[in-house]
Design a protein around this motif. Sequence first.
Motif, PDB file in Angstrom:
ATOM      1  N   LEU A  25       3.980   8.601   6.728  1.00  0.00           N
ATOM      2  CA  LEU A  25       3.079   7.481   6.457  1.00  0.00           C
ATOM      3  C   LEU A  25       2.331   7.636   5.138  1.00  0.00           C
ATOM      4  O   LEU A  25       1.493   6.829   4.811  1.00  0.00           O
ATOM      5  N   GLU A  26       2.627   8.700   4.416  1.00  0.00           N
ATOM      6  CA  GLU A  26       1.947   8.989   3.152  1.00  0.00           C
ATOM      7  C   GLU A  26       0.435   8.977   3.319  1.00  0.00           C
ATOM      8  O   GLU A  26      -0.282   8.226   2.684  1.00  0.00           O
ATOM      9  N   LEU A  27      -0.028   9.841   4.214  1.00  0.00           N
ATOM     10  CA  LEU A  27      -1.453  10.007   4.449  1.00  0.00           C
ATOM     11  C   LEU A  27      -1.959  11.185   3.627  1.00  0.00           C
ATOM     12  O   LEU A  27      -1.301  12.211   3.522  1.00  0.00           O
ATOM     13  N   TYR A  28      -3.127  11.024   3.065  1.00  0.00           N
ATOM     14  CA  TYR A  28      -3.740  12.079   2.276  1.00  0.00           C
ATOM     15  C   TYR A  28      -5.100  12.416   2.880  1.00  0.00           C
ATOM     16  O   TYR A  28      -5.951  11.543   3.010  1.00  0.00           O
ATOM     17  N   LEU A  29      -5.262  13.656   3.256  1.00  0.00           N
ATOM     18  CA  LEU A  29      -6.485  14.109   3.915  1.00  0.00           C
ATOM     19  C   LEU A  29      -7.598  14.304   2.897  1.00  0.00           C
ATOM     20  O   LEU A  29      -7.424  14.999   1.895  1.00  0.00           O
ATOM     21  N   LYS A  30      -8.731  13.699   3.167  1.00  0.00           N
ATOM     22  CA  LYS A  30      -9.921  13.826   2.322  1.00  0.00           C
ATOM     23  C   LYS A  30     -11.045  14.372   3.200  1.00  0.00           C
ATOM     24  O   LYS A  30     -11.400  13.761   4.205  1.00  0.00           O
ATOM     25  N   ILE A  31     -11.553  15.537   2.847  1.00  0.00           N
ATOM     26  CA  ILE A  31     -12.638  16.138   3.613  1.00  0.00           C
ATOM     27  C   ILE A  31     -13.886  16.144   2.741  1.00  0.00           C
ATOM     28  O   ILE A  31     -13.944  16.856   1.733  1.00  0.00           O
TER      29      ILE A  31
ATOM     30  N   VAL B  36      -9.156  27.041  12.217  1.00  0.00           N
ATOM     31  CA  VAL B  36      -9.966  26.281  11.264  1.00  0.00           C
ATOM     32  C   VAL B  36     -10.162  24.839  11.727  1.00  0.00           C
ATOM     33  O   VAL B  36     -11.228  24.259  11.566  1.00  0.00           O
ATOM     34  N   ALA B  37      -9.134  24.252  12.316  1.00  0.00           N
ATOM     35  CA  ALA B  37      -9.204  22.856  12.751  1.00  0.00           C
ATOM     36  C   ALA B  37      -8.690  22.725  14.180  1.00  0.00           C
ATOM     37  O   ALA B  37      -7.990  23.605  14.689  1.00  0.00           O
ATOM     38  N   ASN B  38      -9.024  21.626  14.783  1.00  0.00           N
ATOM     39  CA  ASN B  38      -8.569  21.314  16.127  1.00  0.00           C
ATOM     40  C   ASN B  38      -7.036  21.249  16.138  1.00  0.00           C
ATOM     41  O   ASN B  38      -6.446  20.534  15.331  1.00  0.00           O
ATOM     42  N   PRO B  39      -6.372  21.973  17.043  1.00  0.00           N
ATOM     43  CA  PRO B  39      -4.907  21.963  17.082  1.00  0.00           C
ATOM     44  C   PRO B  39      -4.319  20.569  17.320  1.00  0.00           C
ATOM     45  O   PRO B  39      -3.247  20.263  16.802  1.00  0.00           O
ATOM     46  N   GLU B  40      -5.012  19.735  18.072  1.00  0.00           N
ATOM     47  CA  GLU B  40      -4.522  18.370  18.300  1.00  0.00           C
ATOM     48  C   GLU B  40      -4.492  17.581  16.989  1.00  0.00           C
ATOM     49  O   GLU B  40      -3.543  16.846  16.726  1.00  0.00           O
ATOM     50  N   PHE B  41      -5.540  17.737  16.189  1.00  0.00           N
ATOM     51  CA  PHE B  41      -5.558  17.058  14.896  1.00  0.00           C
ATOM     52  C   PHE B  41      -4.463  17.612  13.995  1.00  0.00           C
ATOM     53  O   PHE B  41      -3.766  16.853  13.314  1.00  0.00           O
ATOM     54  N   ASP B  42      -4.304  18.921  14.007  1.00  0.00           N
ATOM     55  CA  ASP B  42      -3.275  19.561  13.179  1.00  0.00           C
ATOM     56  C   ASP B  42      -1.882  19.045  13.562  1.00  0.00           C
ATOM     57  O   ASP B  42      -1.072  18.726  12.680  1.00  0.00           O
ATOM     58  N   THR B  43      -1.615  18.948  14.848  1.00  0.00           N
ATOM     59  CA  THR B  43      -0.323  18.429  15.316  1.00  0.00           C
ATOM     60  C   THR B  43      -0.127  16.983  14.873  1.00  0.00           C
ATOM     61  O   THR B  43       0.930  16.612  14.360  1.00  0.00           O
ATOM     62  N   PHE B  44      -1.165  16.160  15.060  1.00  0.00           N
ATOM     63  CA  PHE B  44      -1.103  14.756  14.624  1.00  0.00           C
ATOM     64  C   PHE B  44      -0.802  14.680  13.131  1.00  0.00           C
ATOM     65  O   PHE B  44       0.057  13.916  12.693  1.00  0.00           O
ATOM     66  N   TRP B  45      -1.526  15.490  12.360  1.00  0.00           N
ATOM     67  CA  TRP B  45      -1.378  15.438  10.903  1.00  0.00           C
ATOM     68  C   TRP B  45       0.030  15.846  10.469  1.00  0.00           C
ATOM     69  O   TRP B  45       0.630  15.198   9.620  1.00  0.00           O
ATOM     70  N   GLN B  46       0.537  16.919  11.049  1.00  0.00           N
ATOM     71  CA  GLN B  46       1.874  17.392  10.692  1.00  0.00           C
ATOM     72  C   GLN B  46       2.940  16.356  11.031  1.00  0.00           C
ATOM     73  O   GLN B  46       3.929  16.210  10.315  1.00  0.00           O
TER      74      GLN B  46
ATOM     75  N   ILE C 105       0.859  -1.172   0.000  1.00  0.00           N
ATOM     76  CA  ILE C 105       0.000   0.000   0.000  1.00  0.00           C
ATOM     77  C   ILE C 105       0.899   1.227   0.000  1.00  0.00           C
ATOM     78  O   ILE C 105       1.686   1.428   0.914  1.00  0.00           O
ATOM     79  N   GLU C 106       0.778   2.013  -1.037  1.00  0.00           N
ATOM     80  CA  GLU C 106       1.667   3.163  -1.195  1.00  0.00           C
ATOM     81  C   GLU C 106       1.198   4.384  -0.421  1.00  0.00           C
ATOM     82  O   GLU C 106       1.999   5.191   0.011  1.00  0.00           O
ATOM     83  N   CYS C 107      -0.112   4.533  -0.275  1.00  0.00           N
ATOM     84  CA  CYS C 107      -0.617   5.696   0.442  1.00  0.00           C
ATOM     85  C   CYS C 107      -1.951   5.338   1.100  1.00  0.00           C
ATOM     86  O   CYS C 107      -2.558   4.318   0.785  1.00  0.00           O
ATOM     87  N   HIS C 108      -2.362   6.204   2.007  1.00  0.00           N
ATOM     88  CA  HIS C 108      -3.626   5.994   2.711  1.00  0.00           C
ATOM     89  C   HIS C 108      -4.455   7.272   2.603  1.00  0.00           C
ATOM     90  O   HIS C 108      -3.982   8.348   2.953  1.00  0.00           O
ATOM     91  N   ASP C 109      -5.680   7.130   2.128  1.00  0.00           N
ATOM     92  CA  ASP C 109      -6.600   8.256   2.118  1.00  0.00           C
ATOM     93  C   ASP C 109      -7.332   8.265   3.448  1.00  0.00           C
ATOM     94  O   ASP C 109      -7.890   7.251   3.869  1.00  0.00           O
ATOM     95  N   ILE C 110      -7.309   9.406   4.130  1.00  0.00           N
ATOM     96  CA  ILE C 110      -7.956   9.536   5.424  1.00  0.00           C
ATOM     97  C   ILE C 110      -9.161  10.463   5.259  1.00  0.00           C
ATOM     98  O   ILE C 110      -9.007  11.629   4.916  1.00  0.00           O
ATOM     99  N   PHE C 111     -10.350   9.921   5.499  1.00  0.00           N
ATOM    100  CA  PHE C 111     -11.579  10.697   5.429  1.00  0.00           C
ATOM    101  C   PHE C 111     -11.966  11.091   6.845  1.00  0.00           C
ATOM    102  O   PHE C 111     -12.064  10.226   7.718  1.00  0.00           O
ATOM    103  N   VAL C 112     -12.167  12.375   7.070  1.00  0.00           N
ATOM    104  CA  VAL C 112     -12.480  12.853   8.415  1.00  0.00           C
ATOM    105  C   VAL C 112     -13.915  13.348   8.499  1.00  0.00           C
ATOM    106  O   VAL C 112     -14.527  13.722   7.500  1.00  0.00           O
ATOM    107  N   ASP C 113     -14.419  13.338   9.726  1.00  0.00           N
ATOM    108  CA  ASP C 113     -15.743  13.859  10.007  1.00  0.00           C
ATOM    109  C   ASP C 113     -15.592  15.175  10.758  1.00  0.00           C
ATOM    110  O   ASP C 113     -14.502  15.510  11.236  1.00  0.00           O
ATOM    111  N   THR C 114     -16.678  15.891  10.887  1.00  0.00           N
ATOM    112  CA  THR C 114     -16.647  17.200  11.530  1.00  0.00           C
ATOM    113  C   THR C 114     -16.112  17.128  12.952  1.00  0.00           C
ATOM    114  O   THR C 114     -15.366  18.008  13.379  1.00  0.00           O
TER     115      THR C 114
END
Length: 99
Positions: free
Chosen positions: A56-62, A40-50, A20-29
């Motif tokens: 891990l080659e994660l791609y954010l899908k909103i 704009v977003a929760n700082p904890e999520f922003d820190t995790f994402w950064q 698996i080369e990448c992972h698409d991550i779909f988030v909820d509100t």
Amino acid sequence: MLKNPEDSKTIMVALTKKIIECHDIFVDTNILFNADKSLVANPEFDTFWQEHSPRLELYLKIPSVVIGELLYQQTSSSLRTLKKANDEIEKLKKITPTK
């Protein structure tokens, strides 16, 4: 290696693992929600994402419905703040002399 019970021949079982080369991550509100509407977003999520998305080659899908919910929350909060500010301006007008 498995033995075939019918003819006693050895059967080689090859297991392959798909890479698996990448992972698409779909988030909820709820994961993006933050009570502080200046962010704009929760700082904890922003820190995790950064921290995790590059290695891990994660791609954010909103989903569009999530974007709509966040826009509604931001707009509602802004309108409430504007009303409070306008109410305070009206109070100031009543006690401030005009020319």
